[in-house]
Motif scaffolding. Structure first.
Motif, PDB file in Angstrom:
ATOM      1  N   VAL A   1       3.069   1.420  16.294  1.00  0.00           N
ATOM      2  CA  VAL A   1       1.836   0.649  16.261  1.00  0.00           C
ATOM      3  C   VAL A   1       2.197  -0.842  16.254  1.00  0.00           C
ATOM      4  O   VAL A   1       2.956  -1.287  15.383  1.00  0.00           O
ATOM      5  N   ALA A   2       1.667  -1.578  17.201  1.00  0.00           N
ATOM      6  CA  ALA A   2       1.962  -3.006  17.305  1.00  0.00           C
ATOM      7  C   ALA A   2       0.704  -3.808  17.014  1.00  0.00           C
ATOM      8  O   ALA A   2      -0.261  -3.769  17.791  1.00  0.00           O
ATOM      9  N   LEU A   3       0.687  -4.518  15.873  1.00  0.00           N
ATOM     10  CA  LEU A   3      -0.433  -5.395  15.532  1.00  0.00           C
ATOM     11  C   LEU A   3      -0.208  -6.737  16.222  1.00  0.00           C
ATOM     12  O   LEU A   3       0.312  -7.685  15.633  1.00  0.00           O
ATOM     13  N   LEU A   4      -0.583  -6.762  17.483  1.00  0.00           N
ATOM     14  CA  LEU A   4      -0.317  -7.932  18.319  1.00  0.00           C
ATOM     15  C   LEU A   4      -1.196  -9.105  17.899  1.00  0.00           C
ATOM     16  O   LEU A   4      -2.413  -8.986  17.790  1.00  0.00           O
ATOM     17  N   ARG A   5      -0.561 -10.252  17.680  1.00  0.00           N
ATOM     18  CA  ARG A   5      -1.277 -11.466  17.271  1.00  0.00           C
ATOM     19  C   ARG A   5      -1.089 -12.527  18.341  1.00  0.00           C
ATOM     20  O   ARG A   5      -0.093 -13.239  18.361  1.00  0.00           O
TER      21      ARG A   5
ATOM     22  N   ALA B   1       0.823  -1.208   0.000  1.00  0.00           N
ATOM     23  CA  ALA B   1       0.000   0.000   0.000  1.00  0.00           C
ATOM     24  C   ALA B   1       0.857   1.257   0.000  1.00  0.00           C
ATOM     25  O   ALA B   1       0.563   2.226  -0.725  1.00  0.00           O
ATOM     26  N   MET B   2       1.920   1.262   0.786  1.00  0.00           N
ATOM     27  CA  MET B   2       2.809   2.425   0.820  1.00  0.00           C
ATOM     28  C   MET B   2       3.427   2.680  -0.545  1.00  0.00           C
ATOM     29  O   MET B   2       3.528   3.826  -0.996  1.00  0.00           O
ATOM     30  N   ARG B   3       3.827   1.587  -1.207  1.00  0.00           N
ATOM     31  CA  ARG B   3       4.463   1.730  -2.519  1.00  0.00           C
ATOM     32  C   ARG B   3       3.452   2.090  -3.597  1.00  0.00           C
ATOM     33  O   ARG B   3       3.667   3.017  -4.381  1.00  0.00           O
ATOM     34  N   GLU B   4       2.337   1.377  -3.638  1.00  0.00           N
ATOM     35  CA  GLU B   4       1.346   1.592  -4.697  1.00  0.00           C
ATOM     36  C   GLU B   4       0.789   3.011  -4.692  1.00  0.00           C
ATOM     37  O   GLU B   4       0.595   3.625  -5.749  1.00  0.00           O
ATOM     38  N   HIS B   5       0.536   3.540  -3.483  1.00  0.00           N
ATOM     39  CA  HIS B   5      -0.087   4.855  -3.375  1.00  0.00           C
ATOM     40  C   HIS B   5       0.908   5.969  -3.081  1.00  0.00           C
ATOM     41  O   HIS B   5       0.497   7.127  -2.893  1.00  0.00           O
ATOM     42  N   GLY B   6       2.200   5.641  -3.023  1.00  0.00           N
ATOM     43  CA  GLY B   6       3.213   6.662  -2.774  1.00  0.00           C
ATOM     44  C   GLY B   6       3.041   7.348  -1.432  1.00  0.00           C
ATOM     45  O   GLY B   6       3.229   8.561  -1.308  1.00  0.00           O
ATOM     46  N   LEU B   7       2.696   6.571  -0.409  1.00  0.00           N
ATOM     47  CA  LEU B   7       2.379   7.150   0.899  1.00  0.00           C
ATOM     48  C   LEU B   7       3.611   7.428   1.745  1.00  0.00           C
ATOM     49  O   LEU B   7       3.614   8.355   2.558  1.00  0.00           O
TER      50      LEU B   7
ATOM     51  N   GLY C   1      -5.650  -0.199   6.275  1.00  0.00           N
ATOM     52  CA  GLY C   1      -6.073   1.190   6.198  1.00  0.00           C
ATOM     53  C   GLY C   1      -6.143   1.855   7.554  1.00  0.00           C
ATOM     54  O   GLY C   1      -5.696   2.997   7.736  1.00  0.00           O
ATOM     55  N   ARG C   2      -6.697   1.148   8.545  1.00  0.00           N
ATOM     56  CA  ARG C   2      -6.799   1.708   9.899  1.00  0.00           C
ATOM     57  C   ARG C   2      -5.417   1.893  10.523  1.00  0.00           C
ATOM     58  O   ARG C   2      -5.184   2.857  11.257  1.00  0.00           O
ATOM     59  N   THR C   3      -4.506   0.981  10.232  1.00  0.00           N
ATOM     60  CA  THR C   3      -3.142   1.105  10.756  1.00  0.00           C
ATOM     61  C   THR C   3      -2.453   2.338  10.178  1.00  0.00           C
ATOM     62  O   THR C   3      -1.819   3.114  10.909  1.00  0.00           O
ATOM     63  N   LEU C   4      -2.584   2.532   8.884  1.00  0.00           N
ATOM     64  CA  LEU C   4      -1.976   3.706   8.246  1.00  0.00           C
ATOM     65  C   LEU C   4      -2.574   4.995   8.787  1.00  0.00           C
ATOM     66  O   LEU C   4      -1.880   6.020   8.903  1.00  0.00           O
TER      67      LEU C   4
ATOM     68  N   ILE D   1      18.195   3.156  11.549  1.00  0.00           N
ATOM     69  CA  ILE D   1      16.988   3.240  12.372  1.00  0.00           C
ATOM     70  C   ILE D   1      17.243   2.907  13.841  1.00  0.00           C
ATOM     71  O   ILE D   1      16.332   3.017  14.664  1.00  0.00           O
ATOM     72  N   ALA D   2      18.475   2.544  14.181  1.00  0.00           N
ATOM     73  CA  ALA D   2      18.825   2.286  15.583  1.00  0.00           C
ATOM     74  C   ALA D   2      19.185   3.574  16.313  1.00  0.00           C
ATOM     75  O   ALA D   2      19.446   3.550  17.514  1.00  0.00           O
ATOM     76  N   SER D   3      19.175   4.691  15.608  1.00  0.00           N
ATOM     77  CA  SER D   3      19.554   5.972  16.211  1.00  0.00           C
ATOM     78  C   SER D   3      18.412   6.967  16.135  1.00  0.00           C
ATOM     79  O   SER D   3      17.744   7.088  15.099  1.00  0.00           O
ATOM     80  N   GLY D   4      18.218   7.708  17.204  1.00  0.00           N
ATOM     81  CA  GLY D   4      17.181   8.732  17.225  1.00  0.00           C
ATOM     82  C   GLY D   4      17.473   9.894  16.307  1.00  0.00           C
ATOM     83  O   GLY D   4      16.564  10.643  15.935  1.00  0.00           O
ATOM     84  N   SER D   5      18.733  10.065  15.923  1.00  0.00           N
ATOM     85  CA  SER D   5      19.071  11.174  15.024  1.00  0.00           C
ATOM     86  C   SER D   5      18.636  10.906  13.592  1.00  0.00           C
ATOM     87  O   SER D   5      18.597  11.827  12.771  1.00  0.00           O
ATOM     88  N   PHE D   6      18.297   9.640  13.293  1.00  0.00           N
ATOM     89  CA  PHE D   6      17.732   9.303  11.983  1.00  0.00           C
ATOM     90  C   PHE D   6      16.229   9.505  12.099  1.00  0.00           C
ATOM     91  O   PHE D   6      15.538   8.765  12.792  1.00  0.00           O
ATOM     92  N   ARG D   7      15.724  10.513  11.423  1.00  0.00           N
ATOM     93  CA  ARG D   7      14.343  10.928  11.620  1.00  0.00           C
ATOM     94  C   ARG D   7      13.371  10.065  10.817  1.00  0.00           C
ATOM     95  O   ARG D   7      13.538   9.887   9.608  1.00  0.00           O
ATOM     96  N   THR D   8      12.394   9.520  11.515  1.00  0.00           N
ATOM     97  CA  THR D   8      11.324   8.769  10.873  1.00  0.00           C
ATOM     98  C   THR D   8       9.989   9.302  11.389  1.00  0.00           C
ATOM     99  O   THR D   8       9.945  10.037  12.380  1.00  0.00           O
ATOM    100  N   ALA D   9       8.915   8.904  10.721  1.00  0.00           N
ATOM    101  CA  ALA D   9       7.582   9.325  11.152  1.00  0.00           C
ATOM    102  C   ALA D   9       6.939   8.293  12.062  1.00  0.00           C
ATOM    103  O   ALA D   9       5.817   8.496  12.529  1.00  0.00           O
ATOM    104  N   GLY D  10       7.642   7.188  12.319  1.00  0.00           N
ATOM    105  CA  GLY D  10       7.097   6.172  13.200  1.00  0.00           C
ATOM    106  C   GLY D  10       7.357   4.767  12.704  1.00  0.00           C
ATOM    107  O   GLY D  10       8.118   4.559  11.750  1.00  0.00           O
ATOM    108  N   MET D  11       6.718   3.816  13.349  1.00  0.00           N
ATOM    109  CA  MET D  11       7.003   2.403  13.098  1.00  0.00           C
ATOM    110  C   MET D  11       5.745   1.568  13.245  1.00  0.00           C
ATOM    111  O   MET D  11       4.887   1.850  14.091  1.00  0.00           O
ATOM    112  N   ILE D  12       5.633   0.554  12.403  1.00  0.00           N
ATOM    113  CA  ILE D  12       4.542  -0.421  12.493  1.00  0.00           C
ATOM    114  C   ILE D  12       5.162  -1.812  12.623  1.00  0.00           C
ATOM    115  O   ILE D  12       6.002  -2.188  11.805  1.00  0.00           O
ATOM    116  N   VAL D  13       4.764  -2.550  13.643  1.00  0.00           N
ATOM    117  CA  VAL D  13       5.204  -3.933  13.797  1.00  0.00           C
ATOM    118  C   VAL D  13       4.014  -4.806  13.418  1.00  0.00           C
ATOM    119  O   VAL D  13       3.019  -4.869  14.140  1.00  0.00           O
ATOM    120  N   ALA D  14       4.107  -5.431  12.236  1.00  0.00           N
ATOM    121  CA  ALA D  14       2.951  -6.147  11.688  1.00  0.00           C
ATOM    122  C   ALA D  14       3.383  -7.425  10.991  1.00  0.00           C
ATOM    123  O   ALA D  14       3.956  -7.363   9.911  1.00  0.00           O
TER     124      ALA D  14
END
Length: 202
Positions: free
Chosen positions: A136-140, A40-46, A185-188, A89-102
């Motif tokens: 966001v953790a999609l716990l299973r 979804a991220m790739r297809e829609h350029g998100l 969709g809800r996760t995004l 991604i192991a450093s806080g100085s590398f800026r990201t918008a967040g993380m999803i564990v899925a």
């Protein structure tokens, strides 16, 4: 396929405006959630996707889906080895918008809740939490015993969003794919990304 140790970007240039989102696929059942998120991220350029797959996650991909691990890693813009603690991604100085564990296994969530940074997945999540970025953790896991509930509570107290991929039926899903994509969709949404065509109440 073993991902390169420090992350390898695909040749195509990415717009600077795209947010960087870390996607982790751990060993719980439900690898398709992580795969569909990447697609979804790739297809829609998100977003610019930064992928980490655990050893158990690699096994789950091949046992639960028709994808090879190589096909999944090729969906990401940057790929990291889960053992590489020198990754960006192991450093806080590398800026990201967040993380999803899925999907997120209970073992992975326990590591996150306790800041037990033995793997890159847990370290990256810990970094996002300390920098006040969305995780966001999609716990299973089901059913849940008291220890599971305690770990979920501790992770939430640290700032993680616990999102078990519970299906919604108001969308009248006709297939398993419909159920999966509604969760995607809800996760995004939780990362501030809107997937075109996402089903919504009302």
């Amino acid at each position: 396929m073993n991902p390169p140790p420090n992350g390898t970007a695909l040749p195509a240039a990415l717009p600077d405006a795209l947010p960087k989102i870390i996607v982790a696929i751990s060993g719980a059942s439900g690898a398709i959630y992580g795969i569909r998120l990447l697609e979804a991220m790739r297809e829609h350029g998100l977003a610019e996707s930064h992928l980490v797959v655990s050893r158990s996650g690699r096994a789950t991909i091949t046992s639960e889906t028709d994808y090879s691990v190589r096909q999944v890693t090729e969906l990401a813009d940057v790929v990291y080895d889960n053992a590489d603690m020198t990754a960006a991604i192991a450093s806080g100085s590398f800026r990201t918008a967040g993380m999803i564990v899925a999907p997120c296994s209970m073992k992975t969530l326990s590591g996150i809740a306790n800041s037990y940074d033995e793997t890159l997945i847990v370290r990256a999540a810990d970094v996002c939490l300390k920098e006040r970025r969305t995780v966001v953790a999609l716990l299973r896991e089901t059913p849940l015993h008291r220890g599971h509930l305690r770990i979920m509570s501790e992770a939430a107290e640290a700032g993680a969003l616990i999102m078990p991929p519970v299906p919604a039926f108001y969308t009248r899903p006709a297939t398993v794919e419909d159920i999966v994509m509604h969760t995607v969709g809800r996760t995004l949404d939780l990362l501030g990304l809107e997937m075109p065509g996402a089903s919504r109440w009302g």
